[in-house]
Design a protein around this motif. Structure first.
Motif, PDB file in Angstrom:
ATOM      1  N   SER A 178       0.623  -1.119   0.444  1.00 57.22           N
ATOM      2  CA  SER A 178      -0.193   0.031  -0.001  1.00 57.22           C
ATOM      3  C   SER A 178       0.989   1.456  -0.011  1.00 57.22           C
ATOM      4  O   SER A 178       1.234   1.769  -0.833  1.00 57.22           O
ATOM      5  CB  SER A 178      -0.809   0.191   1.173  1.00 57.22           C
ATOM      6  OG  SER A 178      -1.727  -0.691   1.259  1.00 57.22           O
ATOM      7  N   VAL A 179       1.710   1.370   0.801  1.00 58.19           N
ATOM      8  CA  VAL A 179       2.850   2.750   1.060  1.00 58.19           C
ATOM      9  C   VAL A 179       3.298   3.011   0.196  1.00 58.19           C
ATOM     10  O   VAL A 179       3.774   3.550  -0.799  1.00 58.19           O
ATOM     11  CB  VAL A 179       2.802   3.001   2.585  1.00 58.19           C
ATOM     12  CG1 VAL A 179       4.498   3.901   2.917  1.00 58.19           C
ATOM     13  CG2 VAL A 179       1.778   2.853   3.837  1.00 58.19           C
TER      14      VAL A 179
ATOM     15  N   GLY B 258      -4.814   4.746   2.459  1.00 58.70           N
ATOM     16  CA  GLY B 258      -5.842   4.359   3.091  1.00 58.70           C
ATOM     17  C   GLY B 258      -6.968   3.628   3.351  1.00 58.70           C
ATOM     18  O   GLY B 258      -6.035   2.890   4.868  1.00 58.70           O
ATOM     19  N   MET B 259      -7.574   3.244   3.521  1.00 58.39           N
ATOM     20  CA  MET B 259      -8.709   2.582   4.979  1.00 58.39           C
ATOM     21  C   MET B 259      -8.048   1.148   4.715  1.00 58.39           C
ATOM     22  O   MET B 259      -8.221   0.103   5.051  1.00 58.39           O
ATOM     23  CB  MET B 259     -10.051   3.316   4.248  1.00 58.39           C
ATOM     24  CG  MET B 259     -10.724   4.174   4.446  1.00 58.39           C
ATOM     25  SD  MET B 259     -12.811   4.533   4.217  1.00 58.39           S
ATOM     26  CE  MET B 259     -12.653   4.196   2.532  1.00 58.39           C
ATOM     27  N   THR B 260      -7.668   0.747   3.591  1.00 57.51           N
ATOM     28  CA  THR B 260      -6.939  -1.093   3.277  1.00 57.51           C
ATOM     29  C   THR B 260      -6.426  -1.189   3.960  1.00 57.51           C
ATOM     30  O   THR B 260      -5.285  -1.769   4.894  1.00 57.51           O
ATOM     31  CB  THR B 260      -6.748  -1.132   2.045  1.00 57.51           C
ATOM     32  OG1 THR B 260      -7.883  -0.459   0.412  1.00 57.51           O
ATOM     33  CG2 THR B 260      -6.114  -2.377   1.533  1.00 57.51           C
ATOM     34  N   LEU B 261      -5.744  -0.094   4.567  1.00 53.17           N
ATOM     35  CA  LEU B 261      -4.460  -0.421   4.977  1.00 53.17           C
ATOM     36  C   LEU B 261      -4.663  -0.055   6.785  1.00 53.17           C
ATOM     37  O   LEU B 261      -4.246  -0.580   7.477  1.00 53.17           O
ATOM     38  CB  LEU B 261      -3.364   0.877   4.486  1.00 53.17           C
ATOM     39  CG  LEU B 261      -1.878   1.642   5.789  1.00 53.17           C
ATOM     40  CD1 LEU B 261      -1.102  -0.415   5.413  1.00 53.17           C
ATOM     41  CD2 LEU B 261      -0.971   2.515   4.963  1.00 53.17           C
ATOM     42  N   PHE B 262      -5.382   1.399   6.999  1.00 51.43           N
ATOM     43  CA  PHE B 262      -5.848   1.352   8.437  1.00 51.43           C
ATOM     44  C   PHE B 262      -7.111   0.398   8.620  1.00 51.43           C
ATOM     45  O   PHE B 262      -7.153   0.416  10.038  1.00 51.43           O
ATOM     46  CB  PHE B 262      -6.044   2.336   8.333  1.00 51.43           C
ATOM     47  CG  PHE B 262      -4.912   3.671   8.191  1.00 51.43           C
ATOM     48  CD1 PHE B 262      -4.275   3.480   9.554  1.00 51.43           C
ATOM     49  CD2 PHE B 262      -4.335   4.048   7.262  1.00 51.43           C
ATOM     50  CE1 PHE B 262      -2.742   4.023   9.499  1.00 51.43           C
ATOM     51  CE2 PHE B 262      -3.692   5.233   7.527  1.00 51.43           C
ATOM     52  CZ  PHE B 262      -2.286   5.404   8.059  1.00 51.43           C
ATOM     53  N   LEU B 263      -7.766   0.019   8.013  1.00 51.69           N
ATOM     54  CA  LEU B 263      -8.787  -0.785   8.227  1.00 51.69           C
ATOM     55  C   LEU B 263      -8.673  -2.127   8.269  1.00 51.69           C
ATOM     56  O   LEU B 263      -9.067  -3.376   8.847  1.00 51.69           O
ATOM     57  CB  LEU B 263     -10.058  -0.291   7.884  1.00 51.69           C
ATOM     58  CG  LEU B 263     -10.396   1.141   8.256  1.00 51.69           C
ATOM     59  CD1 LEU B 263     -11.446   1.813   7.161  1.00 51.69           C
ATOM     60  CD2 LEU B 263     -10.259   1.844   9.647  1.00 51.69           C
TER      61      LEU B 263
ATOM     62  N   PRO C  48      -4.094  -6.434  -1.564  1.00 50.00           N
ATOM     63  CA  PRO C  48      -4.227  -5.864  -3.211  1.00 50.00           C
ATOM     64  C   PRO C  48      -5.003  -4.540  -3.736  1.00 50.00           C
ATOM     65  O   PRO C  48      -4.707  -3.685  -4.856  1.00 50.00           O
ATOM     66  CB  PRO C  48      -3.681  -6.811  -3.582  1.00 50.00           C
ATOM     67  CG  PRO C  48      -3.728  -8.000  -2.837  1.00 50.00           C
ATOM     68  CD  PRO C  48      -4.041  -7.833  -1.884  1.00 50.00           C
ATOM     69  N   PHE C  49      -6.263  -5.182  -4.173  1.00 53.47           N
ATOM     70  CA  PHE C  49      -7.179  -5.126  -4.441  1.00 53.47           C
ATOM     71  C   PHE C  49      -7.756  -3.672  -3.801  1.00 53.47           C
ATOM     72  O   PHE C  49      -7.964  -2.809  -4.284  1.00 53.47           O
ATOM     73  CB  PHE C  49      -8.508  -5.856  -4.594  1.00 53.47           C
ATOM     74  CG  PHE C  49      -9.866  -5.296  -5.415  1.00 53.47           C
ATOM     75  CD1 PHE C  49      -9.627  -5.912  -6.537  1.00 53.47           C
ATOM     76  CD2 PHE C  49     -11.260  -4.912  -5.239  1.00 53.47           C
ATOM     77  CE1 PHE C  49     -11.235  -5.211  -7.882  1.00 53.47           C
ATOM     78  CE2 PHE C  49     -11.988  -4.768  -5.349  1.00 53.47           C
ATOM     79  CZ  PHE C  49     -11.284  -4.802  -7.096  1.00 53.47           C
ATOM     80  N   GLY C  50      -7.876  -3.505  -2.876  1.00 51.83           N
ATOM     81  CA  GLY C  50      -8.372  -2.019  -1.786  1.00 51.83           C
ATOM     82  C   GLY C  50      -6.689  -1.175  -2.487  1.00 51.83           C
ATOM     83  O   GLY C  50      -7.331  -0.244  -2.617  1.00 51.83           O
ATOM     84  N   ALA C  51      -5.431  -1.709  -2.231  1.00 46.75           N
ATOM     85  CA  ALA C  51      -4.515  -0.869  -2.136  1.00 46.75           C
ATOM     86  C   ALA C  51      -5.028   0.022  -3.512  1.00 46.75           C
ATOM     87  O   ALA C  51      -4.478   0.759  -4.007  1.00 46.75           O
ATOM     88  CB  ALA C  51      -3.492  -1.301  -1.960  1.00 46.75           C
ATOM     89  N   THR C  52      -4.963  -1.344  -4.805  1.00 50.07           N
ATOM     90  CA  THR C  52      -5.540  -1.140  -6.130  1.00 50.07           C
ATOM     91  C   THR C  52      -6.607   0.542  -6.627  1.00 50.07           C
ATOM     92  O   THR C  52      -6.348   1.244  -7.304  1.00 50.07           O
ATOM     93  CB  THR C  52      -5.662  -1.836  -7.185  1.00 50.07           C
ATOM     94  OG1 THR C  52      -4.360  -3.089  -6.417  1.00 50.07           O
ATOM     95  CG2 THR C  52      -5.701  -1.458  -8.682  1.00 50.07           C
TER      96      THR C  52
ATOM     97  N   VAL D 142      13.851   8.182   8.940  1.00 48.55           N
ATOM     98  CA  VAL D 142      12.551   7.635   9.100  1.00 48.55           C
ATOM     99  C   VAL D 142      12.284   7.273   8.039  1.00 48.55           C
ATOM    100  O   VAL D 142      10.951   8.801   7.064  1.00 48.55           O
ATOM    101  CB  VAL D 142      11.438   7.854  10.189  1.00 48.55           C
ATOM    102  CG1 VAL D 142      10.188   6.765  10.111  1.00 48.55           C
ATOM    103  CG2 VAL D 142      11.309   7.519  11.618  1.00 48.55           C
ATOM    104  N   TYR D 143      12.170   6.304   7.304  1.00 48.20           N
ATOM    105  CA  TYR D 143      11.052   6.269   5.721  1.00 48.20           C
ATOM    106  C   TYR D 143       9.961   5.729   5.576  1.00 48.20           C
ATOM    107  O   TYR D 143       9.853   4.983   4.671  1.00 48.20           O
ATOM    108  CB  TYR D 143      12.224   5.146   4.871  1.00 48.20           C
ATOM    109  CG  TYR D 143      14.038   5.103   5.152  1.00 48.20           C
ATOM    110  CD1 TYR D 143      14.544   5.861   4.195  1.00 48.20           C
ATOM    111  CD2 TYR D 143      14.451   4.311   5.695  1.00 48.20           C
ATOM    112  CE1 TYR D 143      15.629   5.849   4.818  1.00 48.20           C
ATOM    113  CE2 TYR D 143      15.574   4.460   5.994  1.00 48.20           C
ATOM    114  CZ  TYR D 143      16.544   5.500   5.968  1.00 48.20           C
ATOM    115  OH  TYR D 143      17.955   5.157   5.217  1.00 48.20           O
ATOM    116  N   ALA D 144       9.223   6.905   6.066  1.00 48.71           N
ATOM    117  CA  ALA D 144       8.167   7.567   6.248  1.00 48.71           C
ATOM    118  C   ALA D 144       7.085   7.744   4.655  1.00 48.71           C
ATOM    119  O   ALA D 144       7.475   8.997   5.356  1.00 48.71           O
ATOM    120  CB  ALA D 144       7.060   7.225   7.029  1.00 48.71           C
ATOM    121  N   PRO D 145       6.629   7.614   4.192  1.00 49.76           N
ATOM    122  CA  PRO D 145       6.329   8.766   2.995  1.00 49.76           C
ATOM    123  C   PRO D 145       5.528   9.651   2.950  1.00 49.76           C
ATOM    124  O   PRO D 145       5.026  10.447   2.981  1.00 49.76           O
ATOM    125  CB  PRO D 145       5.899   7.796   1.744  1.00 49.76           C
ATOM    126  CG  PRO D 145       6.729   6.238   1.867  1.00 49.76           C
ATOM    127  CD  PRO D 145       6.461   6.318   3.140  1.00 49.76           C
TER     128      PRO D 145
END
Length: 462
Positions: free
Chosen positions: A162-163, A170-175, A266-270, A377-380
């Protein structure tokens, strides 16, 4: 009815599932649309409600107050629980894996899975094994470790995908990700011999903390952002863990459903990667100054070092203002507002003394300096996911020679769910505004007091 909606136990036939689901959607839509219209005078259409990713919603979302957006997000939480548990019980009733309920958290695809489950006939009843209160300790810990390892792998893959692959917070990552992480742990921990729900949630919470520790260890995140995301991860992880526990106890095939649930990330991130840019919001903070507008104007344009000690959240790493200077006068002059993480570069776009100063933001520093064991820190999300686009100061004369000073910032947050992250961002923006406005207030009031003492005219000292 409450047992049907909220319980993790039992089955739901397709009639109850469809009637309850459609009724609740209509109920929530009517309440949501009515509240949004009353608060923001915005018409929330059924299309807005059903498809949350389209760009024309941006203008509508932007006018909703941040406090109401947070309440709106909290109001949605019980409906997430109901949606997940109803899908899980419908899947069990149809002889399918409870894991299909994970698709409730996937935009667009969730409707297809809901309709598919609603069309399936009921399958034969299956008995659930009783909870074994005397489970062998070795087997229990072995299952817990396997589940935690699997869940950690799922979560880290989701973060990388995701990142770092799609650049999506997005919501895929956090939910969806913590939900599936909890589901993996809950299934593994209860497979063969069931444990209690409390034990399952405890092991899931441990897995969530472990993933956070791994991200901290490999400099993928810092302490501040991990703590901000922790409430979401723990809550959704616990729900996923309870679903995984039901999966382990259900006498229905779980292989296909479990594999399909792995497709969620993967689908949600896409899908989120092709969603439109986030809306632009406005934050406004006001303070009254015991000085005339002419005096306040001078200290708005530039102010000296802020010597007031920063609050604890600023000391934890959140960027905070230090001083402001300007090169030139009038439109086209360049103002620099120095923060603890760098400088905002602000070309002046409106120069209207002593009532209005406006500027664009063409360059800005990171919004925070992450607490970490590493220097970098390598956080985008530290680069561009919180963006100030422009700002403005307005000064309005009040009776008795006083001034009402307003600080405006227009900003966007490319992190979801917006209700949660926008509320946190706007709260911090108000604190930043207040630190600047209080400095302007102090300097202006000192100047006005000096003018009165020396000349009897507070407007004579700028």
């Amino acid at each position: 009815m409450l047992r049907t909606l909220f319980s993790l136990h039992g089955r739901v036939n397709r009639r109850v599932y469809l009637v309850t689901g459609i009724s609740l959607m209509l109920f929530k839509y009517v309440l949501d649309a009515s509240a949004i219209y009353l608060v923001a005078h915005v018409v929330w259409t059924p299309w807005d409600y059903l498809i949350p990713l389209f760009s024309y919603r941006a203008a509508k979302i932007a006018v909703i107050p941040a406090r109401f957006a947070l309440i709106f997000a909290l109001w949605t939480l019980p409906f997430i629980w109901i949606g997940v548990t109803m899908m899980m019980k419908r899947a069990i009733d149809a002889g399918k894996s409870p894991a299909w309920c994970a698709f409730f958290l996937v935009p667009i695809l969730n409707y297809a899975v809901m309709l598919w489950l609603g069309a399936l006939p009921s399958g034969p009843a299956a008995d659930m094994p009783a909870v074994d209160a005397h489970r062998i300790a070795g087997a229990r810990y072995r299952s817990a470790l396997l589940g935690i390892a699997g869940a950690a792998a799922v979560a880290l893959i989701a973060v990388l995908l995701s990142v770092f692959a799609f650049g999506s917070y997005g919501m895929t990552l956090f939910l969806a990700t913590p939900f599936i992480q909890g589901m993996v742990v809950g299934y593994s921990y209860n497979r063969g011999r069931a444990t209690t729900g409390g034990e399952t949630v405890s092991v899931v919470s441990l897995s969530v903390l472990l993933v956070g520790g791994v991200m901290l260890l490999f400099a993928l995140e810092g302490v501040v952002c991990l703590l901000m995301a922790l409430p979401l991860a723990l809550g959704l992880g616990a729900l996923g863990g309870l679903v995984g526990r039901v999966m382990a106890r259900a006498q229905s095939g779980s292989g296909l459903g479990f594999a399909a649930a792995m497709f969620v990330v993967p689908f949600g991130a896409t899908v989120e990667n092709i969603s439109p840019s986030p809306p632009t919001y406005e934050a406004v903070t006001t303070v009254d100054v015991a000085a005339p507008p002419q005096t306040v104007w001078t200290h708005v344009v530039q102010f000296g070092d802020i010597t007031e000690s920063p609050e604890w959240y600023f000391r934890a790493g959140i960027a905070y203002p230090l001083r402001a200077s300007i090169a030139g006068t009038g439109v086209g002059a360049v103002r620099r507002c120095e923060f603890s993480t760098g400088a905002f570069v602000e070309p002046i776009t409106a120069w209207e003394p002593p009532t209005r100063l406006a500027f664009d933001v063409v360059d800005q520093p990171p919004p925070l300096r992450e607490m970490s064991i590493y220097t970098k820190v390598y956080a985008p999300h530290l680069d561009g996911y919180f963006r100030s686009s422009r700002g403005e100061f307005r000064m309005m004369a009040l009776p008795n020679g006083q001034t009402r000073l307003e600080g405006h910032t227009w900003y966007s947050v490319a992190i979801y769910p917006q209700g949660y992250w926008r509320a946190a961002s706007e709260l911090l923006l108000h604190r930043i505004h207040r630190r600047v406005l209080d400095q302007v207030k102090r300097e202006s009031e000192v100047a006005a007091t000096t003018a009165v003492a020396l000349l009897g005219d507070p407007s004579s000292v700028r």
